[in-house]
Design a protein around this motif. Structure first.
Motif, short mmCIF file in Angstrom:
data_model
loop_
_atom_site.label_atom_id
_atom_site.label_comp_id
_atom_site.label_asym_id
_atom_site.label_seq_id
_atom_site.Cartn_x
_atom_site.Cartn_y
_atom_site.Cartn_z
N THR A 1 10.10 10.08 -12.79
CA THR A 1 10.59 11.31 -13.41
C THR A 1 9.46 12.32 -13.42
O THR A 1 8.31 11.97 -13.69
CB THR A 1 11.08 11.04 -14.84
N VAL A 2 9.77 13.57 -13.13
CA VAL A 2 8.77 14.63 -13.05
C VAL A 2 9.08 15.68 -14.11
O VAL A 2 10.25 16.04 -14.33
CB VAL A 2 8.78 15.28 -11.65
N ALA B 1 -5.30 9.84 -12.04
CA ALA B 1 -4.39 9.67 -10.90
C ALA B 1 -4.65 10.70 -9.81
O ALA B 1 -3.96 10.70 -8.78
CB ALA B 1 -2.94 9.78 -11.37
N LYS B 2 -5.63 11.58 -10.01
CA LYS B 2 -5.95 12.62 -9.03
C LYS B 2 -7.18 12.19 -8.22
O LYS B 2 -8.25 12.00 -8.80
CB LYS B 2 -6.23 13.96 -9.73
N HIS B 3 -7.02 12.08 -6.90
CA HIS B 3 -8.08 11.51 -6.06
C HIS B 3 -8.60 12.52 -5.04
O HIS B 3 -7.87 13.41 -4.59
CB HIS B 3 -7.55 10.27 -5.33
N HIS B 4 -9.86 12.34 -4.68
CA HIS B 4 -10.52 13.23 -3.74
C HIS B 4 -9.81 13.21 -2.39
O HIS B 4 -9.64 14.25 -1.74
CB HIS B 4 -11.99 12.82 -3.60
N TRP B 5 -9.37 12.02 -1.96
CA TRP B 5 -8.74 11.92 -0.65
C TRP B 5 -7.36 12.58 -0.61
O TRP B 5 -6.81 12.82 0.46
CB TRP B 5 -8.63 10.47 -0.19
N PRO C 1 3.86 15.01 -12.13
CA PRO C 1 4.48 13.73 -11.72
C PRO C 1 4.05 12.53 -12.55
O PRO C 1 4.69 11.49 -12.46
CB PRO C 1 4.02 13.59 -10.26
N GLU C 2 2.98 12.65 -13.36
CA GLU C 2 2.52 11.49 -14.14
C GLU C 2 3.11 11.47 -15.54
O GLU C 2 2.63 10.74 -16.42
CB GLU C 2 1.00 11.46 -14.25
N VAL C 3 4.12 12.30 -15.80
CA VAL C 3 4.69 12.36 -17.14
C VAL C 3 5.30 11.01 -17.51
O VAL C 3 5.97 10.36 -16.70
CB VAL C 3 5.74 13.48 -17.23
N ILE C 4 5.02 10.58 -18.75
CA ILE C 4 5.62 9.36 -19.30
C ILE C 4 6.04 9.65 -20.73
O ILE C 4 5.20 9.98 -21.58
CB ILE C 4 4.64 8.16 -19.30
N PHE C 5 7.32 9.56 -21.00
CA PHE C 5 7.84 9.68 -22.36
C PHE C 5 8.50 8.35 -22.69
O PHE C 5 9.63 8.07 -22.27
CB PHE C 5 8.84 10.82 -22.48
N VAL D 1 3.27 8.83 -24.73
CA VAL D 1 3.70 10.22 -24.55
C VAL D 1 2.60 10.89 -23.74
O VAL D 1 1.54 11.24 -24.24
CB VAL D 1 3.90 10.93 -25.91
N GLN D 2 2.84 11.02 -22.45
CA GLN D 2 1.82 11.52 -21.51
C GLN D 2 2.42 12.60 -20.61
O GLN D 2 3.51 12.44 -20.08
CB GLN D 2 1.30 10.36 -20.65
N VAL D 3 1.68 13.69 -20.45
CA VAL D 3 2.10 14.76 -19.55
C VAL D 3 1.26 14.76 -18.28
O VAL D 3 1.76 15.02 -17.19
CB VAL D 3 2.00 16.13 -20.26
N TRP D 4 -0.01 14.41 -18.41
CA TRP D 4 -0.98 14.56 -17.31
C TRP D 4 -1.89 13.36 -17.29
O TRP D 4 -2.20 12.79 -18.34
CB TRP D 4 -1.77 15.84 -17.53
N GLU D 5 -2.36 12.98 -16.11
CA GLU D 5 -3.30 11.87 -15.98
C GLU D 5 -4.33 12.22 -14.92
O GLU D 5 -4.06 12.11 -13.72
CB GLU D 5 -2.56 10.58 -15.62
#
Length: 405
Positions: A360-361, A212-216, A288-292, A205-209
């Motif tokens: 899924t978003v 997965a957010k990168h400097h580039w 966009p990183e949501v996982i249910f 059960v994930q809303v945010w990660e």
């Protein structure tokens, strides 16, 4: 080979000059263990006819038992090899001895015997520090928490310890609490282990990660702020004013870290709140990183009006409890949260929408959001006996702290 005077000179330098090595990683018990063997039977940890591997890790408990090989680094001649980093004398230390064995299961159990002292010739003073089983059904199972005497474990772990035996049903995902901290127990008089694996499928059960957010891609983040029981990471994207603060609660505390009974996040952070979003502008926000992994229920409460019992149960979900998965509550506790929650409806619209590819978003529409709201997402598992949680605070005001650059 050099002459006798040169060989004598090498020996003299190697034994009299200071060593350059760091302190060794000795056996965690810090004292001698009598010779013997431990018989392991792990039911449900193997598949009939399939191989499984076991690693025995041995360490000495005294510094003078550590096998050392010293080398003289001369800046000239056939022995040249000196560098400022190594110094004149370098020492290679063998602080552990790992023995690997592979077995074939005759049934669904993994059975094997482990000697308490290393079977490797010349390393008889190295004693058992860790046992790791690697198999398909069990994944990686580690016996590595040493106790000086028979441990008295909380009944929630499902393990029964006597002077010479360890028995019970093993819920691998419920070992995070102290004193086990993710590892199974060992003690000097233990001679027989007989455990039945009770696997539990815990949905994601994930809303945010944040990883997965990168400097580039335009993301900037501050160094994690460590606090007892976890850490916080502040992120922003250079393309907008929204700031995210992710509060991570340690699932596997370091073995040498002080035990934390209750996480203590920074002032102003609700204990148990996983993600805080400071969203001063914009009509919609996407995750966009949501996982249910399973269908979720959502509880929403204005942050300023979180009931005391709701707050207490949310904090309880991130306390590591014997036999329970991190970030989880019992089904009864979850229903109690729902019963004490505010009856107000979240003024923002939260929905799952199709994203790029087959993703899924999670989409949030601002609506009438005028104050911070807490949203808690929960999914049932373990035959509906437990609920795994994640949470998010939607805050319509601007982040007041320093921004990641």
């Amino acid at each position: 080979m050099g002459s006798f005077p040169m060989r004598f000179l090498l020996f003299t330098f190697a034994t009299l000059l200071p060593m350059s090595a760091s302190d060794p990683d000795l056996h965690p018990l810090g004292k001698a263990i009598a010779p013997g063997e431990i018989e392991f039977t792990l039911r449900g940890a193997a598949q009939r006819g399939a191989p499984f591997g076991v690693y025995f890790v041995y360490r000495p408990y005294r510094e003078w038992d550590v096998i050392k090989r010293r080398r003289l680094n001369l800046p000239f001649g056939p022995w040249a090899g000196y560098s400022k980093g190594d110094g004149l004398i370098s020492t290679q230390r063998e602080e552990s001895d790992t023995v690997r064995r592979e077995f074939t299961a005759s049934g669904n159990e993994a059975s094997f015997t482990v000697p308490l002292h290393s079977p490797t010739e010349g390393r008889e003073n190295y004693q058992l520090a860790e046992v790791r089983l690697v198999s398909g059904p069990a994944g990686t199972l580690e016996f590595k928490r040493w106790f000086e005497k028979t441990p008295a474990l909380d009944r929630g772990f499902g393990l029964a310890c006597t002077a010479d035996s360890l028995n019970g049903k093993l819920r691998e995902t419920g070992l995070n609490a102290s004193p086990l901290r993710g590892g199974l127990p060992l003690w000097p008089s233990l001679r027989k282990v007989d455990l039945e694996l009770a696997p539990v499928q815990v949905p994601t059960v994930q809303v945010w990660e944040s990883r997965a957010k990168h400097h580039w891609d335009g993301w900037r983040q501050k160094s994690p702020e460590q606090w007892p029981g976890g850490q916080s990471i502040v992120l922003r994207h250079i393309g907008g004013p929204t700031v995210w603060r992710e509060n991570e609660y340690h699932v596997f505390p370091r073995g040498d870290a002080p035990a934390v009974e209750r996480p203590q996040p920074p002032e102003g952070v609700l204990v148990g709140a996983g993600l805080e979003v400071f969203w001063p502008e914009g009509d919609t926000l996407e995750f966009p990183e949501v996982i249910f992994g399973r269908p979720v229920d959502v509880l929403a409460v204005p942050l300023a009006a979180v009931p005391a019992r709701f707050r207490e149960l949310l904090a309880q979900s991130v306390v590591l409890r014997p036999g329970a998965e991190a970030r989880s509550l019992t089904r009864d506790e979850w229903e109690e949260m729902g019963n004490v929650a505010s009856t107000d409806k979240l003024p923002s619209k939260v929905e799952l929408v199709p994203g790029a590819g087959d993703k899924t978003v999670l989409k949030v529409s601002r609506g009438r959001l005028a104050e911070p709201w807490l949203c808690v997402f929960g999914a049932n598992y373990d035959d509906d006996r437990r609920v795994i949680l994640t949470s998010m605070v939607l805050n319509p005001t601007r982040w007041q702290g320093p921004l990641p650059e």
